[in-house]
Write a protein that holds these residues in place. Sequence first.
Motif, PDB file in Angstrom:
ATOM      1  N   THR A  60       1.009  -0.706  -0.118  1.00 42.20           N
ATOM      2  CA  THR A  60       0.338  -0.200  -0.175  1.00 42.20           C
ATOM      3  C   THR A  60       0.508   1.303  -0.372  1.00 42.20           C
ATOM      4  O   THR A  60       0.609   2.273  -0.378  1.00 42.20           O
ATOM      5  CB  THR A  60      -0.715  -0.267   1.049  1.00 42.20           C
ATOM      6  OG1 THR A  60      -1.538  -0.687   1.472  1.00 42.20           O
ATOM      7  CG2 THR A  60      -2.026   1.118   0.822  1.00 42.20           C
ATOM      8  N   LEU A  64       0.940   4.176  -2.977  1.00 43.44           N
ATOM      9  CA  LEU A  64       0.466   5.484  -2.834  1.00 43.44           C
ATOM     10  C   LEU A  64       1.359   6.655  -2.793  1.00 43.44           C
ATOM     11  O   LEU A  64       1.095   7.531  -3.311  1.00 43.44           O
ATOM     12  CB  LEU A  64      -0.315   5.728  -1.199  1.00 43.44           C
ATOM     13  CG  LEU A  64      -1.399   4.828  -0.463  1.00 43.44           C
ATOM     14  CD1 LEU A  64      -1.801   5.613   1.056  1.00 43.44           C
ATOM     15  CD2 LEU A  64      -2.243   5.106  -1.472  1.00 43.44           C
ATOM     16  N   GLU A 129      -5.723  14.099  -4.750  1.00 48.40           N
ATOM     17  CA  GLU A 129      -5.058  12.918  -4.891  1.00 48.40           C
ATOM     18  C   GLU A 129      -4.380  13.105  -3.438  1.00 48.40           C
ATOM     19  O   GLU A 129      -3.627  12.535  -2.656  1.00 48.40           O
ATOM     20  CB  GLU A 129      -3.572  13.161  -5.788  1.00 48.40           C
ATOM     21  CG  GLU A 129      -2.483  12.418  -6.295  1.00 48.40           C
ATOM     22  CD  GLU A 129      -1.348  12.055  -6.545  1.00 48.40           C
ATOM     23  OE1 GLU A 129      -0.472  11.141  -6.429  1.00 48.40           O
ATOM     24  OE2 GLU A 129      -1.302  13.067  -7.505  1.00 48.40           O
ATOM     25  N   PHE A 132      -7.033  11.890  -0.541  1.00 48.10           N
ATOM     26  CA  PHE A 132      -6.790  10.759  -0.502  1.00 48.10           C
ATOM     27  C   PHE A 132      -5.657   9.701   0.285  1.00 48.10           C
ATOM     28  O   PHE A 132      -5.558   9.431   0.760  1.00 48.10           O
ATOM     29  CB  PHE A 132      -7.148  10.314  -2.199  1.00 48.10           C
ATOM     30  CG  PHE A 132      -6.691   8.470  -2.535  1.00 48.10           C
ATOM     31  CD1 PHE A 132      -7.238   8.094  -1.520  1.00 48.10           C
ATOM     32  CD2 PHE A 132      -5.433   8.299  -3.569  1.00 48.10           C
ATOM     33  CE1 PHE A 132      -7.308   6.574  -1.803  1.00 48.10           C
ATOM     34  CE2 PHE A 132      -4.957   6.694  -3.294  1.00 48.10           C
ATOM     35  CZ  PHE A 132      -6.133   6.145  -2.438  1.00 48.10           C
ATOM     36  N   SER A 136      -5.759   8.093   3.384  1.00 47.77           N
ATOM     37  CA  SER A 136      -5.157   6.405   3.628  1.00 47.77           C
ATOM     38  C   SER A 136      -3.968   6.253   4.763  1.00 47.77           C
ATOM     39  O   SER A 136      -3.924   5.307   4.833  1.00 47.77           O
ATOM     40  CB  SER A 136      -4.583   6.119   2.270  1.00 47.77           C
ATOM     41  OG  SER A 136      -5.956   6.380   1.038  1.00 47.77           O
ATOM     42  N   PHE A 245     -10.645   2.998   3.971  1.00 46.59           N
ATOM     43  CA  PHE A 245      -9.741   2.536   2.617  1.00 46.59           C
ATOM     44  C   PHE A 245     -10.115   2.639   1.477  1.00 46.59           C
ATOM     45  O   PHE A 245      -9.939   3.671   0.423  1.00 46.59           O
ATOM     46  CB  PHE A 245      -8.459   1.569   2.640  1.00 46.59           C
ATOM     47  CG  PHE A 245      -7.704   1.646   1.512  1.00 46.59           C
ATOM     48  CD1 PHE A 245      -6.590   2.895   1.432  1.00 46.59           C
ATOM     49  CD2 PHE A 245      -7.803   0.663   0.728  1.00 46.59           C
ATOM     50  CE1 PHE A 245      -5.652   2.770   0.312  1.00 46.59           C
ATOM     51  CE2 PHE A 245      -6.449   0.859  -0.343  1.00 46.59           C
ATOM     52  CZ  PHE A 245      -5.495   1.967  -0.195  1.00 46.59           C
ATOM     53  N   ALA A 246     -10.800   1.558   1.038  1.00 51.42           N
ATOM     54  CA  ALA A 246     -11.736   1.503  -0.206  1.00 51.42           C
ATOM     55  C   ALA A 246     -13.037   2.519  -0.617  1.00 51.42           C
ATOM     56  O   ALA A 246     -13.057   2.849  -1.657  1.00 51.42           O
ATOM     57  CB  ALA A 246     -12.324   0.522   0.210  1.00 51.42           C
ATOM     58  N   GLN A 249     -10.844   5.183  -1.462  1.00 48.00           N
ATOM     59  CA  GLN A 249     -10.113   5.327  -3.223  1.00 48.00           C
ATOM     60  C   GLN A 249     -11.817   5.833  -4.400  1.00 48.00           C
ATOM     61  O   GLN A 249     -11.229   6.414  -5.252  1.00 48.00           O
ATOM     62  CB  GLN A 249      -9.438   3.935  -3.385  1.00 48.00           C
ATOM     63  CG  GLN A 249      -8.721   3.438  -3.165  1.00 48.00           C
ATOM     64  CD  GLN A 249      -7.657   1.863  -3.834  1.00 48.00           C
ATOM     65  OE1 GLN A 249      -8.711   1.218  -3.443  1.00 48.00           O
ATOM     66  NE2 GLN A 249      -6.811   2.158  -4.663  1.00 48.00           N
ATOM     67  N   TYR A 252     -12.038   9.603  -4.589  1.00 47.88           N
ATOM     68  CA  TYR A 252     -10.564   9.873  -5.302  1.00 47.88           C
ATOM     69  C   TYR A 252     -10.999   9.803  -6.195  1.00 47.88           C
ATOM     70  O   TYR A 252     -11.014  10.861  -7.534  1.00 47.88           O
ATOM     71  CB  TYR A 252      -9.433   9.175  -4.909  1.00 47.88           C
ATOM     72  CG  TYR A 252      -8.242   9.697  -5.778  1.00 47.88           C
ATOM     73  CD1 TYR A 252      -7.964  11.200  -6.047  1.00 47.88           C
ATOM     74  CD2 TYR A 252      -8.140   8.783  -6.486  1.00 47.88           C
ATOM     75  CE1 TYR A 252      -6.912  11.318  -6.843  1.00 47.88           C
ATOM     76  CE2 TYR A 252      -6.147   8.986  -6.913  1.00 47.88           C
ATOM     77  CZ  TYR A 252      -5.862  10.420  -6.940  1.00 47.88           C
ATOM     78  OH  TYR A 252      -5.486  10.395  -8.271  1.00 47.88           O
ATOM     79  N   TYR A 253     -11.472   8.603  -7.182  1.00 47.29           N
ATOM     80  CA  TYR A 253     -11.276   8.274  -8.302  1.00 47.29           C
ATOM     81  C   TYR A 253     -12.949   8.691  -9.095  1.00 47.29           C
ATOM     82  O   TYR A 253     -12.664   9.043  -9.936  1.00 47.29           O
ATOM     83  CB  TYR A 253     -11.525   6.713  -8.513  1.00 47.29           C
ATOM     84  CG  TYR A 253     -10.516   5.984  -8.832  1.00 47.29           C
ATOM     85  CD1 TYR A 253      -9.085   6.590  -8.842  1.00 47.29           C
ATOM     86  CD2 TYR A 253      -9.828   5.131  -7.652  1.00 47.29           C
ATOM     87  CE1 TYR A 253      -7.738   6.034  -9.036  1.00 47.29           C
ATOM     88  CE2 TYR A 253      -8.780   4.348  -7.591  1.00 47.29           C
ATOM     89  CZ  TYR A 253      -7.847   4.780  -8.128  1.00 47.29           C
ATOM     90  OH  TYR A 253      -6.477   4.391  -8.364  1.00 47.29           O
TER      91      TYR A 253
END
Length: 386
Positions: A60, A64, A129, A132, A136, A245-246, A249, A252-253
Amino acid sequence: MDFNVKKLASDAGVFFTRAVQFTEEKLGQAEKTELDPHLENLITRADCTKNWTEKILKQTEVLLQPNPSARIEEFIYDKLDKKLPSRTTNAELLGQYMLEAAIEFGPETPYGKTLITVGEYQKRLGGAEREFLHTSAATFLSPLRNFLEGDWRTISKERRLLENRRLDLDICKARLKKAKQAEAKAAVRSNFNSSSSTLRSETIRAEHELRVAQTEFDRQAEVTRLLLEGISSTHLNHLRCLQDFAEAQATYYAQCHHYMQDLQRELNRCANAVSAPHSSASVCPNPVSPAFLSGPASSGATIPSSSSSSQKPVTLAMEQSQLPITGARKARVLYDYDAHDTSELSLLADELITVYTVPGMDPDWLIGERGNEKGKVPVTYLELLS
């Protein structure tokens, strides 16, 4: 000073006897007390948790922060308990370069305006980013590190202590066994005498030491068992961290996707405004081959330009010129699209429409049909279906 020397000598003696016992067990020359099967299973499960947590944490960190030197810098700052200086993301740096280049080329020129537009969105991507990475690190990386550097160290310490208690127990068992054998031999050789009395005293002392060692071993085994059973709580905590965490993500996406959609609309709007006096072509790249989209073109067929003085919609122009259509098929809309003028058709993500092309039409565009509505649609917003 004398007390310290005696303690040092005593500790050295204990270490030596444990080392001898451990070596003899490995060579099969001494018996070994086996742990309870439930405790053995807990130890195996804990080792598995520790090994995979280390691998997940390491990978991870690579995901990152792909830069090894940056990871080392973060590690040093973390160990020194100092705040890491703010680092500009690559997207933010790219956006800054584009904005500076726009000043050099002229912010009022078409290229300069486009650089400013793209640069601003690159900085937004960099900001997303950065957020994120921060989220994270706080919700996923830190809990995993805390387990490895805190809970696991405590478990490892108690396990080492349990192993020492087991070695002490086996040493006492071996010592009692030898004392009983010596007492039995003395009893065979002669009747009761002073030597037999001494051997009997040794046996009694060995029995007492064994009882003490057994009590300490049982107590330490219980402490270790309670700690290892806490691994279940660790799994639940890591499960929640994994969900966080998911979610980070996904956020962020989704932000990146939203920004890129807005950027694409901005570029299309700018391109249409610039090319309106000449053509209706879009500057967006065409990921699909024009040959794949259109069938055999009829000779001599043309479509009126959107720059004509009448500015009629494409649908009316087609009806008046009676142009043939080719390659009709279904398509799924990938993103929402807002029509910029009456010649285009607005789209909603995931809807199905019929699309086709006409001879001489720009390959970046298709004619879309939804019920009685028709209009131009950009190819980049579609997934063509068989």
